[in-house]
Design an enzyme around this catalytic site. Sequence first.
Site, PDB file in Angstrom:
ATOM      1  N   GLN A 102       6.356  -6.339  -9.118  1.00  0.00           N
ATOM      2  CA  GLN A 102       6.108  -5.080  -8.435  1.00  0.00           C
ATOM      3  C   GLN A 102       7.178  -4.061  -8.807  1.00  0.00           C
ATOM      4  OE1 GLN A 102       3.736  -2.951  -7.079  1.00  0.00           O
ATOM      5  NE2 GLN A 102       3.190  -5.023  -6.532  1.00  0.00           N
TER       6      GLN A 102
ATOM      7  N   HIS B 194       7.042  -1.699 -11.916  1.00  0.00           N
ATOM      8  CA  HIS B 194       6.119  -0.551 -12.007  1.00  0.00           C
ATOM      9  C   HIS B 194       6.890   0.767 -12.093  1.00  0.00           C
ATOM     10  CE1 HIS B 194       2.028  -1.902 -11.981  1.00  0.00           C
ATOM     11  NE2 HIS B 194       2.280  -2.771 -11.029  1.00  0.00           N
TER      12      HIS B 194
ATOM     13  N   GLU C 194       0.601  -3.015   0.715  1.00  0.00           N
ATOM     14  CA  GLU C 194      -0.494  -3.001  -0.256  1.00  0.00           C
ATOM     15  C   GLU C 194      -0.860  -4.429  -0.695  1.00  0.00           C
ATOM     16  OE1 GLU C 194       0.745  -1.234  -3.909  1.00  0.00           O
ATOM     17  OE2 GLU C 194      -1.304  -0.923  -4.653  1.00  0.00           O
ATOM     18  N   HIS C 195       0.154  -5.179  -1.162  1.00  0.00           N
ATOM     19  CA  HIS C 195      -0.068  -6.567  -1.584  1.00  0.00           C
ATOM     20  C   HIS C 195       0.729  -7.486  -0.663  1.00  0.00           C
ATOM     21  CE1 HIS C 195      -0.161  -4.117  -5.377  1.00  0.00           C
ATOM     22  NE2 HIS C 195      -1.287  -4.794  -5.575  1.00  0.00           N
TER      23      HIS C 195
ATOM     24  N   ASP D  41      -3.983  -8.197 -10.074  1.00  0.00           N
ATOM     25  CA  ASP D  41      -3.877  -6.920 -10.785  1.00  0.00           C
ATOM     26  C   ASP D  41      -4.833  -6.848 -11.970  1.00  0.00           C
ATOM     27  OD1 ASP D  41      -1.930  -6.034  -9.089  1.00  0.00           O
ATOM     28  OD2 ASP D  41      -0.257  -6.475 -10.427  1.00  0.00           O
TER      29      ASP D  41
ATOM     30  N   HIS E  96     -31.949  23.544  21.859  1.00  0.00           N
ATOM     31  CA  HIS E  96     -32.045  22.097  21.682  1.00  0.00           C
ATOM     32  C   HIS E  96     -33.017  21.512  22.712  1.00  0.00           C
ATOM     33  CE1 HIS E  96     -28.396  22.593  19.283  1.00  0.00           C
ATOM     34  NE2 HIS E  96     -28.425  21.321  18.947  1.00  0.00           N
TER      35      HIS E  96
END
Lengths: 439, 439
Positions: A269, A272, A337-338, A371, A430
Amino acid sequence: MSAPIAITKLDSSTADFQQRLASLLAFETSQDDAIEHAVAQILTDVRQHGDAAVLAATQRFDRLTASSVAELEISKDEMQQALNSLPTERRIALETAAQRVRAYHQIQKQECGSSGFSYTEPDGTVLGQKVTPLDRVGIYVPGGKAAYPSSVLMNAIPAKVAGVAEVIMVVPTPDGVKNPLVLAAAFIAGVDKIFTIGGAQAVAALAYGTATIPAVDKIVGPGNAYVASAKRRVFGTVGIDMIAGPSEILVLCDGTTNPDWVAMDLFSQAEHDELAQSILLCPDADYIAAVERSINHLIATMPRQEIIRTSLTNRGALILVRDMDEACSIANSIAAEHVEISTQQPEHWAAKIRHAGALFLGRFSSEALGDYCAGPNHVLPTSRTARFSSPLGVYDFQKRSSMICVSEAGAQTLGKVAAELAYGEGLQAHARSAELRIQ
Amino acid sequence: MSAPIAITKLDSSTADFQQRLASLLAFETSQDDAIEHAVAQILTDVRQHGDAAVLAATQRFDRLTASSVAELEISKDEMQQALNSLPTERRIALETAAQRVRAYHQIQKQECGSSGFSYTEPDGTVLGQKVTPLDRVGIYVPGGKAAYPSSVLMNAIPAKVAGVAEVIMVVPTPDGVKNPLVLAAAFIAGVDKIFTIGGAQAVAALAYGTATIPAVDKIVGPGNAYVASAKRRVFGTVGIDMIAGPSEILVLCDGTTNPDWVAMDLFSQAEHDELAQSILLCPDADYIAAVERSINHLIATMPRQEIIRTSLTNRGALILVRDMDEACSIANSIAAEHVEISTQQPEHWAAKIRHAGALFLGRFSSEALGDYCAGPNHVLPTSRTARFSSPLGVYDFQKRSSMICVSEAGAQTLGKVAAELAYGEGLQAHARSAELRIQ
């Protein structure tokens, strides 16, 4: 050997833990006024001048000169040639990944209510919901250093599985340099058209349409600050996916996994970018020490070690927790996220996790598999948005319409209810509209 | 008798039709800098000063003085008393509507993949998706003139059906004036807490939390320009629903429905506000003339005739089309919020409509029934966003997490694929993380 990485160590039993965790997680994207101003100008230009504005911006930002936008289109032949040019191993890997991603999303389509529903009430009134694919979708693919063919697969395949008739990809090619792996991925994923344009001008062209580039209904895919700002601004004219923050991994480990494996998962991770966040939660202090030794041992072997070092130092953490139950509770507050559950009986702990983009169960489920090729989407909610949002999926490329077919008998009973409430809200037309159907 | 309404009449066979239609549909919300600035300031104040800032803003904007935010909470007892105080007919209508809305959304929950899925591959790898409700949701309910109890039902019921543990409603009560119908609707819908606060300060309190008001995960519900701006600004910290534009009805009629009915349906949309849009598509010029006569005959009976007159004059249209097929094609390009198919065999034409918030089939399905009590949600995509978005539903109060449990055997084959692609992208830690699991 280089200096050990000064990764933050926290202990959930200390008094200031919640405060330190909050400051570790704190991340805010600040708006850059210069970028905002530039993007607003580009959007206006493309809206007013179409192809000409796109050509001018592409020449200016990507140093790419063309006499027409049509010249910037990549043909299906060129995509296929890119695929044919790949080394066999890589081509097979790409095709295998695409096939697995397609299979998962096909099952997702079946299981997520894509066929809609309808039911008939005793008086003959029919109610239901119709599900239809979007007509046309745009996919933004970054060029240059972050050119990820896996992103092409993850964005385009769910759209095609959903039944989107036309998928238009844009990818900038600064100085005309094309990435064959990206083009090959587009071919495999079934992308219908590619234009080699990028930045805010590409987002504008997709949102508003030009003489050459058809207007789309939704734009997905990652991009830099200009692209993110442009997507926010065209939202409403078209749909957009989430604006992604830095990527995150949270590993919950009971101390039974090879510490090298966990260290490398944290690296995967961190590599990145410098803002990526890697956190370990573990109830075993000795094991945390072992992971730290692995980190400092393995870092030397990593080509992207400077990025990893910065990311782990500034945003990483090794957190000692009281027990695995507390680890799950903290994981829910982080909503990462993960989330890797690298333990014995991972299902037991996974059942306690309510908020996560993707859950990786067991020590063999490294995030890297997700991934690239496990099948589920790698476009996932970041920055705690897993509390309220979902992985990119087939459902993002479909929309629903309610269906209401009231029978004559139904109009009698429903009409009275609607009229009573409409008068209560002061909406007499209405009420009258309902009453006119009452015999 | 007053002057006839100067409603626009178009004919699809004229050369300038597409251009005139586009200018009829054109609608853009312009950002008001004064509002943007005021909202930014209120958000900052509430974030920094919590309850105190909420109290100060409530005193300033709603002329409501309280010594604590707790004083602004409405108890369950008070909600129930509001319900008990209603006239019997109105109470029954509200309960009937709630029961029907709940029944529809329960079926929607069953049918839209709320149970998630998982499947096992031959090597033992398990893939799937888990669906969970949001923890806590905030519902904004406007006070004052646009106080709609039906909106309370339509926003709160899907959240409770989805399984949201806590639904917090905010509703401004300027000068302390409460609307019993709104409180009664909240009680019936199962709202957990109500605070009598509104505006940007209420949105900020829900997004960031204060000592008294718990932070939520998503904010839904309509509001004025301040509320819309605040929702846009807190998006990311929390989820939001769509920012709604003016309401729209598109009636497709083959000329076989009582023209008074169609005229009243057009009124029912037009009476919402001056920007609302009512359009008729019909292949029969004589019928269009009959509807116009009905409009001019019935307008005198309408209490909200000034709003209706302005809306129909500025934004309404009666459009002559070549045939019903062309009507469907135009309907797809308009992608309206409400589409009434007031024809013989409405299913035949409904099948051709791809883009619509809600479809009303047959002459007995007046939009008013859908607004109050048919069952489907009345929160629908406006301003052509039905091309890419859906009615509010149970799915808006749930989120998904991918589940990946790779077996030891699976890690061998998937690991090779992932490593090959990771090396291709220059992400070596990803590759190594996958390779470490290969025996």
